[in-house]
Design an enzyme around this catalytic site. Structure first.
Site, PDB file in Angstrom:
ATOM      1  N   TYR A 115     -22.490 -25.338   3.101  1.00 30.62           N
ATOM      2  CA  TYR A 115     -21.841 -26.144   4.139  1.00 30.62           C
ATOM      3  C   TYR A 115     -20.616 -26.813   3.540  1.00 30.62           C
ATOM      4  O   TYR A 115     -20.729 -27.692   2.684  1.00 30.62           O
ATOM      5  CB  TYR A 115     -22.843 -27.179   4.654  1.00 30.62           C
ATOM      6  CG  TYR A 115     -22.352 -28.117   5.737  1.00 30.62           C
ATOM      7  CD1 TYR A 115     -21.200 -27.866   6.470  1.00 30.62           C
ATOM      8  CD2 TYR A 115     -23.081 -29.265   6.047  1.00 30.62           C
ATOM      9  CE1 TYR A 115     -20.779 -28.728   7.466  1.00 30.62           C
ATOM     10  CE2 TYR A 115     -22.665 -30.139   7.044  1.00 30.62           C
ATOM     11  CZ  TYR A 115     -21.521 -29.864   7.749  1.00 30.62           C
ATOM     12  OH  TYR A 115     -21.105 -30.725   8.731  1.00 30.62           O
TER      13      TYR A 115
ATOM     14  N   LYS B 214     -21.285 -22.436   6.464  1.00 32.33           N
ATOM     15  CA  LYS B 214     -20.859 -23.244   7.604  1.00 32.33           C
ATOM     16  C   LYS B 214     -19.532 -23.869   7.212  1.00 32.33           C
ATOM     17  O   LYS B 214     -19.468 -24.690   6.298  1.00 32.33           O
ATOM     18  CB  LYS B 214     -21.902 -24.320   7.929  1.00 32.33           C
ATOM     19  CG  LYS B 214     -21.478 -25.250   9.063  1.00 32.33           C
ATOM     20  CD  LYS B 214     -22.487 -26.372   9.270  1.00 32.33           C
ATOM     21  CE  LYS B 214     -22.025 -27.332  10.366  1.00 32.33           C
ATOM     22  NZ  LYS B 214     -22.941 -28.487  10.529  1.00 32.33           N
TER      23      LYS B 214
END
Length: 305
Positions: A144, A172
């Site tokens: 992420y 992400k």
């Protein structure tokens, strides 16, 4: 249009799930179960527990583990099995590794791991952090990148290096830098899945090979968010673009103040007793509440309420 064909945990819309708190301040497990059932009904494609939107930084290690257990229990009891991905964040690598091991023991299908916030490590430190956490959790992992919260940028070349580990299955991307996303896609989109971490950039990122979104918006508009991603994947970018543009005013309202302050209020407007955020976050201002309610009503999300 380039399509990612490598490793992945899901395609479509994964919701960055809010964590409901009761009047006593504890995690409200009954409402958490209601939220899981809601997303199973509404077509959400994956559940991300204990992320930034879930206020994990204000939760104990034990609370985070229990939240995963509750969500897993409810998903297993449902009529649709979707992946449950546990957020693993923090500035102390040893503690984050323990959170990852707890998530595995609680039955999670995967991990969502961000670079450690506040420390501002170099790229080699970020890579070492990821390896330690992946070793402890030993689950499929989505990296992420969220520089606005971590104060460090997970660079494409570092992701490419980490992608040599088969356990890294996705990224992400919430840097907001579409040029960086393009370079990331060039390097790794044939091996791992790319997910938008920004609800206002789902379609642009998917045009570079993304497989979907890990979404705040999906808390209040799960069916539409999933449809936006699925339309693009099904070869209908015009429909995906129309949904993206139609929801921009609501997305703006959801991020008018620090996430998850507005979205938690929005989930409350849907009828779920999720409570207020934990300090240091607070309920949104009256002006934001008014903007949020207006945007949700304008999209028909509050019909009958």
């Amino acid at each position: 249009m380039t399509e990612s064909t490598g490793r992945s945990l899901f395609t479509g819309s994964g919701v960055a799930l809010v964590t409901p708190f009761g009047a006593d301040g504890a995690v409200n497990e009954a409402v958490l179960r209601e939220l899981v059932r809601f997303h199973l009904r509404e077509g959400t494609d994956a559940l991300i527990v204990n992320g930034s939107t879930g206020e994990a930084t204000a939760m104990s290690v034990d609370e985070q583990r229990r939240s995963v257990e509750v969500v897993m229990d409810e998903v297993r009891a449902g009529d649709r099995r979707i992946p449950v991905i546990a957020g693993c964040g923090g500035s102390d690598t040893a503690v984050v590794a323990r959170i990852a091991a707890n998530a595995r023991d609680a039955g999670a299908d995967g991990l969502l791991v961000a670079p450690p916030p506040y420390n501002k490590p170099p790229q080699r430190g970020i890579a070492a952090h990821f390896r330690k956490v992946m070793d402890a959790g030993d689950l499929p992992t989505i990296a992420y990148n969220v520089p606005g919260r971590t104060a460090c940028n997970l660079l494409p070349e570092t992701v490419e290096e980490l992608a040599g580990d088969e356990r890294l299955v996705g990224v992400k991307e919430a840097s907001g830098d579409i040029s960086q996303v393009a370079e990331l896609a060039r390097r790794v989109a044939d091996r791992i899945a790319l997910y938008s971490g920004n609800d206002d950039q789902v379609v642009p990122l998917m045009s570079l090979g993304g497989k979907g979104v890990i979404s705040v918006l999906a808390n209040v508009a799960p069916r539409d968010t999933s449809r936006m991603a699925k339309a693009f994947l099904e070869g209908n970018p015009a429909e995906a673009c129309a949904i993206q543009l139609r929801f921009l005013p609501l997305i703006a309202a959801l991020f008018r103040e620090s996430n998850p302050m507005p979205v938690k209020a929005g989930v409350g407007m849907l009828g779920f007793d999720v409570g207020d955020p934990r300090l240091p976050l607070v309920p949104p201002s009256d002006a934001v509440l008014k903007e949020l309610e207006g945007a949700m009503r304008g999209l028909g999300l509050l019909e009958g309420r």
